[in-house]
Design a protein around this motif. Structure first.
Motif, PDB file in Angstrom:
ATOM      1  N   PHE A  80       0.888  -0.960  -0.130  1.00 26.46           N
ATOM      2  CA  PHE A  80      -0.156   0.075   0.348  1.00 26.46           C
ATOM      3  C   PHE A  80       0.991   1.562   0.143  1.00 26.46           C
ATOM      4  O   PHE A  80       1.966   0.988   1.002  1.00 26.46           O
ATOM      5  CB  PHE A  80      -0.780  -0.164   1.151  1.00 26.46           C
ATOM      6  N   THR A  85      -8.739  -2.912   0.974  1.00 30.77           N
ATOM      7  CA  THR A  85      -9.213  -3.146   2.517  1.00 30.77           C
ATOM      8  C   THR A  85      -9.432  -4.684   3.377  1.00 30.77           C
ATOM      9  O   THR A  85      -8.709  -5.300   3.848  1.00 30.77           O
ATOM     10  CB  THR A  85     -10.161  -2.126   3.880  1.00 30.77           C
ATOM     11  N   VAL A 109       1.892   1.161   4.471  1.00 31.32           N
ATOM     12  CA  VAL A 109       2.431   2.567   3.889  1.00 31.32           C
ATOM     13  C   VAL A 109       2.720   2.944   4.772  1.00 31.32           C
ATOM     14  O   VAL A 109       3.808   4.172   5.026  1.00 31.32           O
ATOM     15  CB  VAL A 109       0.481   3.223   3.572  1.00 31.32           C
ATOM     16  N   CYS A 135      -7.211   6.776  10.121  1.00 32.28           N
ATOM     17  CA  CYS A 135      -6.185   6.900   8.726  1.00 32.28           C
ATOM     18  C   CYS A 135      -6.411   7.055   7.464  1.00 32.28           C
ATOM     19  O   CYS A 135      -7.059   8.008   7.178  1.00 32.28           O
ATOM     20  CB  CYS A 135      -7.057   4.982   8.646  1.00 32.28           C
ATOM     21  N   SER A 169       1.056   5.668  -6.841  1.00 31.05           N
ATOM     22  CA  SER A 169       0.663   4.378  -6.722  1.00 31.05           C
ATOM     23  C   SER A 169       1.219   4.017  -8.798  1.00 31.05           C
ATOM     24  O   SER A 169       0.464   5.437  -8.921  1.00 31.05           O
ATOM     25  CB  SER A 169      -0.550   4.329  -6.332  1.00 31.05           C
ATOM     26  N   GLY A 225      -2.831   1.342   6.089  1.00 32.24           N
ATOM     27  CA  GLY A 225      -3.315   2.025   5.109  1.00 32.24           C
ATOM     28  C   GLY A 225      -4.977   1.445   4.829  1.00 32.24           C
ATOM     29  O   GLY A 225      -5.112   0.111   5.316  1.00 32.24           O
ATOM     30  N   HIS A 226      -5.327   2.057   4.229  1.00 30.47           N
ATOM     31  CA  HIS A 226      -7.101   1.463   3.796  1.00 30.47           C
ATOM     32  C   HIS A 226      -7.464   2.172   2.693  1.00 30.47           C
ATOM     33  O   HIS A 226      -8.362   3.322   2.438  1.00 30.47           O
ATOM     34  CB  HIS A 226      -7.813   2.412   4.817  1.00 30.47           C
ATOM     35  N   PRO A 227      -7.177   1.274   1.410  1.00 30.34           N
ATOM     36  CA  PRO A 227      -7.906   1.158  -0.213  1.00 30.34           C
ATOM     37  C   PRO A 227      -8.353   0.643   0.071  1.00 30.34           C
ATOM     38  O   PRO A 227      -9.149  -0.601   0.279  1.00 30.34           O
ATOM     39  CB  PRO A 227      -5.880   0.876  -0.622  1.00 30.34           C
ATOM     40  N   THR A 238      -5.307   6.352   0.743  1.00 30.47           N
ATOM     41  CA  THR A 238      -5.043   5.157   0.535  1.00 30.47           C
ATOM     42  C   THR A 238      -4.711   3.886  -0.940  1.00 30.47           C
ATOM     43  O   THR A 238      -5.830   3.835  -0.707  1.00 30.47           O
ATOM     44  CB  THR A 238      -3.701   3.669   1.582  1.00 30.47           C
ATOM     45  N   CYS A 239      -3.371   3.848  -1.781  1.00 36.03           N
ATOM     46  CA  CYS A 239      -4.405   3.022  -3.082  1.00 36.03           C
ATOM     47  C   CYS A 239      -3.591   2.099  -2.752  1.00 36.03           C
ATOM     48  O   CYS A 239      -2.477   1.682  -2.816  1.00 36.03           O
ATOM     49  CB  CYS A 239      -3.531   3.980  -3.876  1.00 36.03           C
ATOM     50  N   LYS A 252       0.867   5.829  -0.734  1.00 34.37           N
ATOM     51  CA  LYS A 252      -0.163   7.028  -0.411  1.00 34.37           C
ATOM     52  C   LYS A 252      -0.628   7.604  -2.285  1.00 34.37           C
ATOM     53  O   LYS A 252       0.000   7.034  -2.895  1.00 34.37           O
ATOM     54  CB  LYS A 252       1.136   8.534   0.177  1.00 34.37           C
TER      55      LYS A 252
END
Length: 393
Positions: free
Chosen positions: A14, A347, A186, A213, A20, A341-343, A216-217, A16
């Motif tokens: 993951f 997730t 991340v 959180c 990505s 992170g939380h894409p 995120t990507c 920022k």
């Protein structure tokens, strides 16, 4: 009903927003990793479920067409932050019911910096009812929506149980210590509870930046198969989905007068209860859990909603180290949403990747000893909650 095995998992690091690859590149890469982990080719997949939140229709096809053009059904899934687990839920249902023997669940997200917000402003928001209740219970309409929901629930918790922000700061510091062991996270820098408290204020007295959180990507995927299919193809049969439940909101979310219910507490209680009953276990049997810590406040609420500690017992649970290595239930060994992170779309499947790795004994520096079963919790407001129990097959 067929026993559902996790034949393969894949996850990319993951990163920022702005750092990505594009979503089809990320999604295709995660899918290939899951296929490689299973030893299967894409032609073996009979259905695919592709989850994402911020993207145009058929983005799932765009990602998977780079993996293969086999003509199989590809279903696009969007259930807010529980999207990845919803894709997993649908794939599991298809295999368990015998509709297919091999299904792929994929999740990806290409996010932008900053707080989550409404994309389509020319029509009613799906969160209108949540906003109306939050206006009444928590106020502060100037605060971004997600911070209002979970910050309001955290403030309510502090008032009810007489604890301070230090509790949430300790949770965030724990997340950073776990993420330091995870090369796919991340944020891998450790922070102290004091540094969390001293980070910029998002809501005075209720939340600081490090308690939230980051956008995120990333992407993750899981390949689910029937037991008979696995044996025919010589696949690994060591990890199975033992039980799974999805719930949505009930009247209590809007009529209880409590922010924790607006933030998904009751959905979690219901889903976890269904899973425990189906598997014939209780929360005391769980030694490792990946739960939805979109905010440190929600991790605390979820300890209690999952039954890991009694209501009002989170402070003791944290102070005693029961949420970390050496404690009763290692919570988010991956670093969780707070540090890993939380894409959004990825997730739930990243949680799946972590728990399958734990059950296979390949989590390296973050391996929890003696893992036989593992619990996953993924919630999205609007709303849906998915709780999944994995075990050694």
């Amino acid at each position: 009903m067929s026993k559902v095995l996790v034949a393969g998992v894949g996850m990319i690091p993951f990163v920022k927003p702005g750092a990505s690859d594009s979503y089809p590149v990320m999604g295709a890469r995660a899918a290939r990793l899951a296929l490689d982990d299973s030893g299967l080719d894409y032609d073996a997949v009979q259905q695919a479920y592709a989850g994402y939140v911020y993207g145009d229709s058929t983005a799932g096809q765009r990602a998977l067409y780079d993996v293969g053009l086999s003509g199989i059904p590809i279903v696009n899934v969007n259930n807010n932050c529980s999207t990845g687990s919803t894709a997993l839920y649908l794939a599991r249902q298809a295999v368990e019911a015998g509709i297919v023997d091999c299904a792929l669940a994929l999740g990806f997200e290409q996010m932008v910096p900053g707080a989550l917000g409404t994309v389509f402003t020319d029509r009613p928001s799906p969160l209108e009812r949540f906003d109306a209740v939050t206006d009444e219970l928590a106020g502060h309409p100037e605060v971004p929506m997600a911070i209002r929901y979970f910050g309001g629930a955290g403030q309510e918790y502090m008032d009810r149980h007489g604890v301070g922000l230090e509790l949430f700061a300790e949770v965030r510091a724990k997340a950073s210590r776990h993420a330091a062991r995870n090369p796919l996270a991340v944020f891998r820098k450790e922070v102290t509870a004091g540094e969390v408290l001293q980070s910029p204020v998002l809501w005075p007295g209720a939340m600081t930046r490090l308690m939230a959180c980051p956008p995120t990507c990333g992407a993750a995927a899981a390949l689910l198969v029937s037991e008979a299919f696995a044996r025919r193809h010589g696949l690994r049969t060591d990890v199975a989905i033992l039980a799974q439940a999805m719930t949505t909101d009930t009247r209590s979310s809007f009529e209880s007068g409590e922010m924790r219910h607006v933030a998904g507490y009751d959905m979690t209680v219901a889903a976890a209860g269904q899973v425990y009953e189906a598997a014939g276990i209780g929360p005391g049997d769980i030694g490792v859990v990946e739960l939805h810590d979109c905010f440190a406040q929600n991790e605390v609420l979820t300890y209690e909603a999952l039954g890991l500690c009694p209501e009002g017992g989170a402070a003791g649970f944290v102070a005693g180290g029961d949420n970390s290595f050496g404690g009763r239930c290692v919570t988010n060994p991956s670093g969780g949403l707070l540090s890993k992170g939380h894409p959004l779309g990825a997730t739930g499947l990243a949680q799946c990747y972590e728990l399958v790795s734990q059950l296979r004994g390949r989590a390296e520096q973050r391996q929890v000893e003696g893992v036989d079963i593992a619990l996953q919790h993924n919630v999205g407001l609007g709303g849906a909650c998915v709780v999944t129990l994995y075990g050694r097959a």
